[in-house]
Design a protein around this motif. Sequence first.
Motif, PDB file in Angstrom:
ATOM      1  N   LEU A 167      55.410  74.429   6.533  1.00 61.52           N
ATOM      2  CA  LEU A 167      55.949  73.067   6.459  1.00 61.52           C
ATOM      3  C   LEU A 167      56.021  72.380   7.823  1.00 61.52           C
ATOM      4  O   LEU A 167      55.537  71.251   7.966  1.00 61.52           O
ATOM      5  N   ILE A 168      56.597  73.037   8.801  1.00 66.10           N
ATOM      6  CA  ILE A 168      56.699  72.396  10.120  1.00 66.10           C
ATOM      7  C   ILE A 168      55.307  72.116  10.696  1.00 66.10           C
ATOM      8  O   ILE A 168      55.016  70.974  11.067  1.00 66.10           O
ATOM      9  N   PRO A 169      54.403  73.119  10.741  1.00 72.07           N
ATOM     10  CA  PRO A 169      53.055  72.795  11.230  1.00 72.07           C
ATOM     11  C   PRO A 169      52.339  71.762  10.356  1.00 72.07           C
ATOM     12  O   PRO A 169      51.601  70.919  10.863  1.00 72.07           O
ATOM     13  N   GLY A 170      52.558  71.815   9.038  1.00 68.26           N
ATOM     14  CA  GLY A 170      51.916  70.849   8.142  1.00 68.26           C
ATOM     15  C   GLY A 170      52.340  69.426   8.437  1.00 68.26           C
ATOM     16  O   GLY A 170      51.503  68.515   8.483  1.00 68.26           O
ATOM     17  N   TYR A 171      53.639  69.212   8.647  1.00 68.24           N
ATOM     18  CA  TYR A 171      54.115  67.869   8.980  1.00 68.24           C
ATOM     19  C   TYR A 171      53.636  67.441  10.364  1.00 68.24           C
ATOM     20  O   TYR A 171      53.233  66.288  10.555  1.00 68.24           O
ATOM     21  N   LEU A 172      53.656  68.348  11.329  1.00 66.61           N
ATOM     22  CA  LEU A 172      53.150  68.016  12.669  1.00 66.61           C
ATOM     23  C   LEU A 172      51.666  67.671  12.610  1.00 66.61           C
ATOM     24  O   LEU A 172      51.214  66.732  13.261  1.00 66.61           O
ATOM     25  N   LEU A 173      50.919  68.407  11.813  1.00 71.53           N
ATOM     26  CA  LEU A 173      49.485  68.167  11.683  1.00 71.53           C
ATOM     27  C   LEU A 173      49.210  66.831  10.992  1.00 71.53           C
ATOM     28  O   LEU A 173      48.333  66.082  11.417  1.00 71.53           O
ATOM     29  N   SER A 174      49.979  66.522   9.957  1.00 68.95           N
ATOM     30  CA  SER A 174      49.736  65.270   9.231  1.00 68.95           C
ATOM     31  C   SER A 174      50.139  64.057  10.070  1.00 68.95           C
ATOM     32  O   SER A 174      49.586  62.977   9.903  1.00 68.95           O
ATOM     33  N   ASN A 175      51.076  64.242  10.978  1.00 64.41           N
ATOM     34  CA  ASN A 175      51.523  63.131  11.833  1.00 64.41           C
ATOM     35  C   ASN A 175      50.754  63.032  13.143  1.00 64.41           C
ATOM     36  O   ASN A 175      50.919  62.072  13.891  1.00 64.41           O
ATOM     37  N   LYS A 176      49.930  64.027  13.432  1.00 64.45           N
ATOM     38  CA  LYS A 176      49.199  64.072  14.700  1.00 64.45           C
ATOM     39  C   LYS A 176      48.096  63.022  14.691  1.00 64.45           C
ATOM     40  O   LYS A 176      47.360  62.885  13.734  1.00 64.45           O
ATOM     41  N   GLN A 196      43.154  66.367   7.618  1.00 66.11           N
ATOM     42  CA  GLN A 196      43.126  65.827   6.263  1.00 66.11           C
ATOM     43  C   GLN A 196      43.656  66.843   5.266  1.00 66.11           C
ATOM     44  O   GLN A 196      44.243  66.488   4.262  1.00 66.11           O
ATOM     45  N   ASN A 197      43.443  68.120   5.551  1.00 66.46           N
ATOM     46  CA  ASN A 197      43.888  69.170   4.647  1.00 66.46           C
ATOM     47  C   ASN A 197      45.315  69.624   4.910  1.00 66.46           C
ATOM     48  O   ASN A 197      45.768  70.592   4.310  1.00 66.46           O
ATOM     49  N   SER A 198      46.033  68.940   5.798  1.00 71.52           N
ATOM     50  CA  SER A 198      47.440  69.281   6.022  1.00 71.52           C
ATOM     51  C   SER A 198      48.209  69.156   4.709  1.00 71.52           C
ATOM     52  O   SER A 198      49.243  69.792   4.529  1.00 71.52           O
ATOM     53  N   PHE A 199      47.660  68.384   3.790  1.00 68.40           N
ATOM     54  CA  PHE A 199      48.254  68.252   2.458  1.00 68.40           C
ATOM     55  C   PHE A 199      48.488  69.619   1.823  1.00 68.40           C
ATOM     56  O   PHE A 199      49.516  69.863   1.205  1.00 68.40           O
ATOM     57  N   TYR A 200      47.523  70.531   1.985  1.00 69.38           N
ATOM     58  CA  TYR A 200      47.637  71.850   1.364  1.00 69.38           C
ATOM     59  C   TYR A 200      48.774  72.667   1.980  1.00 69.38           C
ATOM     60  O   TYR A 200      49.473  73.380   1.274  1.00 69.38           O
ATOM     61  N   PHE A 201      48.936  72.565   3.293  1.00 70.94           N
ATOM     62  CA  PHE A 201      50.055  73.263   3.934  1.00 70.94           C
ATOM     63  C   PHE A 201      51.379  72.721   3.405  1.00 70.94           C
ATOM     64  O   PHE A 201      52.319  73.478   3.173  1.00 70.94           O
ATOM     65  N   LEU A 202      51.445  71.407   3.209  1.00 74.95           N
ATOM     66  CA  LEU A 202      52.681  70.804   2.711  1.00 74.95           C
ATOM     67  C   LEU A 202      52.911  71.134   1.235  1.00 74.95           C
ATOM     68  O   LEU A 202      54.022  71.507   0.852  1.00 74.95           O
ATOM     69  N   LEU A 203      51.874  71.008   0.423  1.00 73.41           N
ATOM     70  CA  LEU A 203      52.005  71.338  -0.997  1.00 73.41           C
ATOM     71  C   LEU A 203      52.471  72.779  -1.171  1.00 73.41           C
ATOM     72  O   LEU A 203      53.487  73.050  -1.815  1.00 73.41           O
ATOM     73  N   TRP A 204      51.724  73.711  -0.582  1.00 72.83           N
ATOM     74  CA  TRP A 204      52.046  75.124  -0.755  1.00 72.83           C
ATOM     75  C   TRP A 204      53.322  75.502  -0.023  1.00 72.83           C
ATOM     76  O   TRP A 204      54.063  76.384  -0.478  1.00 72.83           O
ATOM     77  N   GLY A 205      53.603  74.821   1.079  1.00 75.51           N
ATOM     78  CA  GLY A 205      54.866  75.073   1.772  1.00 75.51           C
ATOM     79  C   GLY A 205      56.049  74.769   0.873  1.00 75.51           C
ATOM     80  O   GLY A 205      56.964  75.586   0.713  1.00 75.51           O
ATOM     81  N   ALA A 231      50.286  74.139  -9.173  1.00 71.14           N
ATOM     82  CA  ALA A 231      49.840  73.964  -7.784  1.00 71.14           C
ATOM     83  C   ALA A 231      48.444  74.550  -7.588  1.00 71.14           C
ATOM     84  O   ALA A 231      47.607  73.951  -6.899  1.00 71.14           O
ATOM     85  N   TRP A 232      48.163  75.701  -8.192  1.00 72.59           N
ATOM     86  CA  TRP A 232      46.825  76.291  -8.119  1.00 72.59           C
ATOM     87  C   TRP A 232      45.796  75.379  -8.788  1.00 72.59           C
ATOM     88  O   TRP A 232      44.708  75.141  -8.250  1.00 72.59           O
ATOM     89  N   ILE A 233      46.140  74.891  -9.965  1.00 71.49           N
ATOM     90  CA  ILE A 233      45.217  74.013 -10.695  1.00 71.49           C
ATOM     91  C   ILE A 233      44.910  72.766  -9.876  1.00 71.49           C
ATOM     92  O   ILE A 233      43.748  72.382  -9.713  1.00 71.49           O
ATOM     93  N   TYR A 234      45.957  72.152  -9.322  1.00 68.95           N
ATOM     94  CA  TYR A 234      45.746  70.940  -8.532  1.00 68.95           C
ATOM     95  C   TYR A 234      44.960  71.241  -7.252  1.00 68.95           C
ATOM     96  O   TYR A 234      44.093  70.465  -6.849  1.00 68.95           O
ATOM     97  N   THR A 235      45.244  72.373  -6.619  1.00 63.42           N
ATOM     98  CA  THR A 235      44.524  72.762  -5.407  1.00 63.42           C
ATOM     99  C   THR A 235      43.033  72.932  -5.696  1.00 63.42           C
ATOM    100  O   THR A 235      42.188  72.449  -4.939  1.00 63.42           O
ATOM    101  N   LEU A 236      42.718  73.622  -6.776  1.00 66.78           N
ATOM    102  CA  LEU A 236      41.307  73.820  -7.144  1.00 66.78           C
ATOM    103  C   LEU A 236      40.632  72.489  -7.454  1.00 66.78           C
ATOM    104  O   LEU A 236      39.500  72.232  -7.014  1.00 66.78           O
TER     105      LEU A 236
END
Length: 190
Positions: free
Chosen positions: A178-187, A29-38, A69-74
């Motif tokens: 980015l690559i792990p984030g997309y793989l994680l979100s699609n897993k 569910q938090n793969s979003f953060y890897f993608l956002l920050w990526g 991005a920091w504000i939205y992450t928090l």
Amino acid sequence: MKPSENLSAQQSLEIITSMIHQAKGNVQQNSFYFLLWGWVVALANLGMFILSLQEYRHPYIVWIITIPAWIYTLYRGYKQERTQRVSSPFDRISGALWICYGVCVFTLVIFGYKINFQLNPVILIVSSIPTFVSGTIVRFKPLMMGGILFWLFGIVSFLVPVYIQSLVGAVAIIGGYLIPGYLLSNKTDK
């Protein structure tokens, strides 16, 4: 089960397996953060590289995109914490790890003038730790490989001219987040 009862080996294994599955679900569910920050960090690195090539006096100005991005992450983290029903010990460890990482990066940025703002190699190497550990916690090899890539690209970044470090950082972010984030979100769990 009463707190005083001893757990059998099978029960202990089931509890640990359950916690790992819960942590995997939460990290997915938090793969979003890897993608956002990526995307944010890759774009900032590429922007800084382009501005450096154009000999712009303050190429680091592009890093201002990290503020929203920091504000939205928090905000999103706070909102998730309030609505999340189950939190495993792995979730708490992972959360503490990423908070420590954020504090370290913030400290490096604040005191970056002490090392002439040559932050990319140091931040890449520091990024390897929470990325690799998060991949280890959830047993997700692409995230573990992302952590290893951060470490390797951090070393490369030490060895290239300063203006190339941003390009190295962008490539590291693509491979590490980015690559792990997309793989994680699609897993999908099987």
